[in-house]
Design a protein around this motif. Sequence first.
Motif: not given
Lengths: 306, 507, 373
Positions: B176, B295-296, B300, B429, B460-461, B499
């Motif tokens: 992040t 953030v991954s 998501q 992504q 998307s990150t 985030l």
Amino acid sequence: MILSGLFFRAIQMCTPLLLGSLGEVLVERTGVMNMAIEGIFLLGAWAGFTGAYLSGSLLIGFVCAMLTGVLTGALYGWITVYLKQHQIVTGVALNILAAGLGIYLYRVLFGVPLLPLTVESLKPFAVPVLSDLPFIGPVLFRQNVLTYIAFLAMPAGWWLLFRTRTGLILRSTGANPEAVDAAGINVERVQFGAVLVSSALNGLAGAFYSIGYLGLFSNDMIGGRGWIAFALCFLGNWNPLGALLGALIFGIADAAAITLQTSGFSLVPNEFLIALPYILTIVATVLRTQFNVPASLGTPYIKESK
Amino acid sequence: MEFSVPSALALRGITKAFPGVLANSDVTLSVGEGEVRALLGENGAGKSTLVKILYGLYQPDSGSIEVDGRTVSIRSPRDAMTLGIGMIHQHFTLVPVHTVWENIVLGLAPADGRPLSRDAAAAEIDALGKKYGLEVDPFARIDQLSVGMQQKVEILKALYRRARILVLDEPTAVLTPGEAENLFSFLREFRSSGNTVLFITHKLAEVFAVADSVTVLRGGRNAGDFGVRDASESDLVTCMVGRELVLTKGKPAGSTGNVVLDVRALSILGDRGNRVVDTLSLSVREGEILGIAGVSGNGQEELADVLCGLRIPESGEILLDGRPVRPGIPEAAFHAGTGYIPADRHREGLVLDMTVEENLILKNLSAYSRFGFLRMKKIRENAERLIKQFGIKTPSPAAKVKGLSGGNQQKIVAAREIEAGSRLLVAVQPTRGLDLGAADHVHRTLLDERDRGKAVFLVSTELSEVLKLSDRIAVIFRGRILGEFKRSEATVEKIGMLLAGGMGDAA
Amino acid sequence: MSAPGTKKTASGTIRTLVGERDNSLWTALFPLWSVLLGLAAGGLLMLLLDHNPLKIYGDLVSYAFRDIYNIADIFAKATPLILTGLAFAFAFRASLFNIGAQGQFYLGAVAAAACALAFPQLPSIVLLPLCALAAAVAGSLWGGFAGFCKARFNANEFLVSMMSTYVAVAVLDFLVRGPLREAKGEYPQTDVLAESAWIPSVIPGTRFHWGFFLALAVALIAWIILWKTTLGFRIRAVGRNRRAARFAGMNEQRIFLAVFLISGAFAGLAGFMEVNGVQRMVVQGFNPLLGSEGIGIAILGNAHPVGVVLSALLFGALKVGGILVTQTSTIPSSIIAILEGFVMLFVVLSYWLQHRIAAARARRRASEGGDSR
């Protein structure tokens, strides 16, 4: 009496399964399956018999068996670990080769004897004091030396895997070889070494059938026992103590089959009893589905990939 | 150019070829003591290869490495560690099922089978963590730590081995903005005590945030060294790309139409049985891109899986054009008009060993078969049409996909999924691992499809990607939407706060 | 980073077996080299028994092609090998391991024999298809069991199919010693089948029977399934990238089951060929290596139906010549297994070599062209 005989035999029949599954646990923890296990069992049985027969010493027989195991394992390890070839295919090739080689080399050395050649197999060793205990004594403490070694090897293997630096490296290699590589350890060397160790144990296990128990060699004496040891590795969740538990169950099944066959019991056909360990393996394989599989198991570690 | 400080680390004429790729060609650079050097370049410019050579993971075909002015031979990571080089890989080299302390002591001598001293290791890890602001519980299992914490473990691993030269490969990709700022302050602290940092990135902003100097790699070659104070952003971009690249500008949607995707109170269980998406609701309209920033690992990916029928939700409803879609059935999502561009196209979108034409019909076999037999002619026609339409460069429709470049592989997935997604495109992504040109092509495609009236659901990150493309931006944190912005209202600061899970006053 | 502990695709590991091949003449000859090297290694072992390998191999070839009877026998021997080879190859295309062809073959053999013994009065035109069907179904169900365990319980199909072979051996033993035992009750074998259940010979007086052409047809069917049908498309997709196949909405469980049902049917048909075509009865423990030889054949033939047929013919010749050699000299018959093992090993090594050659070539291209991507 029958019961103590049965359990005695169960413990005895465990021995090669323990050695084989311990070797398989160690090597699979590094991400490599030793698929040559059945062939190495057979070659170990052959080498053990040959060494013992020619030298007159069982000890030399067992050493020969382990060396033969290491040699075969070196070939398997070279192809699978260093040349990155398919483990199952390579294993199948070696097993077919071993099935031919065992009997062929027997012929080369001994021709075609009218009666099967024999050696005197391992004698039981009664542990002082303990062997006099009722029931437990005759079952547990009048076994042969190799059986004691096999049973002690399991907790030792557990300790090695979970309490030492070497064990940490072994476990890490199977779980994430990149981590081991990044730590500056040669992944291939770890895997190859584990293949050699497991192959030595497999050779020893094979020799148990020829000189630890029957005192002769025949080409069909392994009959899938190597694969049962292989199965015990993952039925025991890649843990030597788990494999120990599994081996005990199989030992009992094996012993029960032999005891029933020789007792003239005729309620179920003999063939069913012979098939029992294999059926048990299938049932266990099917029931045991949630695994703690080493993440890289079966995948060759290829470093320079891009 | 030469720097006045003595060089702690120097690479001279490094060349390395892989099958089909010349990854590094005659790369020379030197970094001084107490210096943070950024290594800047596009994906595929050869950055990762270079640092892997530096760490002994690859051997160069030619060239030499110097540490503290002496030529050294680095045959393995162990050699690198002995020289005081520590490496933080882009993909962490941790054993997920082991604990922090086990990972940190892994491979340290003596490897003679003596029992491990768990408590001594833990105490040292605690001390190091306190010193550098990298506190981690030594007894936690790696797979239960957040990605940011895992990175701390990686750094601790290097520090535990007394590293003086720290090499970081794209370290912020998984962090992040807040975590990245912490990392930067650690690096400044680390540098100020006379250590050296080599920092690989493809993000310009990071160069200016943390580096003293920068080396640009392009096509495997050193394309220029700059002091950060002397360089401008446009200098670096030109140097990086090698040509004036006119990037597509995001443009706002014209008019949006009816609601296409309507997600109502969706809850999803993750692989470990924990709830990764929690009573989440959202909607996307015709001609609109909804960007999911996060953030991954905040749910998501699972959300996208459910939209495409790859995962069965715990509860909730998905409606497409007002009609409920049966959950957990990829065909149902497909026939309702959902196309899916997955993050990991090699593993999820393509069968590399099959041909281009086969991959183009992977999802829609029934349309290209009769009585269970494939209709070869129709398959070929479809391939020829899509190859032309999407400009896929392939020797033939019958060529295997694995022989094509990453950009062309991405085009195959896009071609197939855009055909399939007549109503909704789910892109996760979509530009990961692509170079700027190919990524830009993907961006243009997504914008075009939106302008044709499709609804686009973008995960998307990369915050910049979300900001560039989206008409609306939703920030996801621990399976919930913490805030939603119109593009005109969105700023990095507002989103960055959310985030990390902070409750900004944005609504 | 990728999710912790995620497994890599299995496709990487089979790259070398059915992966991309270089199309030059050199590599096309690789299987041949493997065979020659395998024979050479086996030859070294013959020296141990004081035999001149060149003479043995010379004898082997001249025996195999000595007369029409022996040449015909090559086709007879190749017939079941084609089928067990296809059984392994077909499953391998889906990255599945059917190690249990031997057991499926036995079940097929028993079913064909039981069928023939139960309806001896039926005319050939009815009885033969019936026997073939029975054999295929029996093999299919026995193999399908492993596929079912894989699909339903995610059980390791390698182990299940391997273990089921030992069970099949016990089943066969039980049947030929019990319910299906010959009327005389002397040996563990069935009665000879009625003549109506014999597959007619192609060349009278030889063992070359029409089953060979059925085996060829089966190979053709395998090829059609794999490359011309949606089922084959799915099998190959699941085999090469299970994850992508799942993402494309393919049901891998169904594929596992289908593959094992089909693969088992192939091996079961081999039982029909041997029983109705050659043995005309079932004997305890007959043809014990057919399953493992099938694996060798599949690997030598690159898991492609055409390669399988060619390899099976080669192995057939090896067997015909080999059996005669071992009967006329002191070389034990186990030399045949040794030769097969060596050939397989060299095939595996040749995949490595091929990969190396391809990689070296690509590297050269890269450094010459200087193209970075």
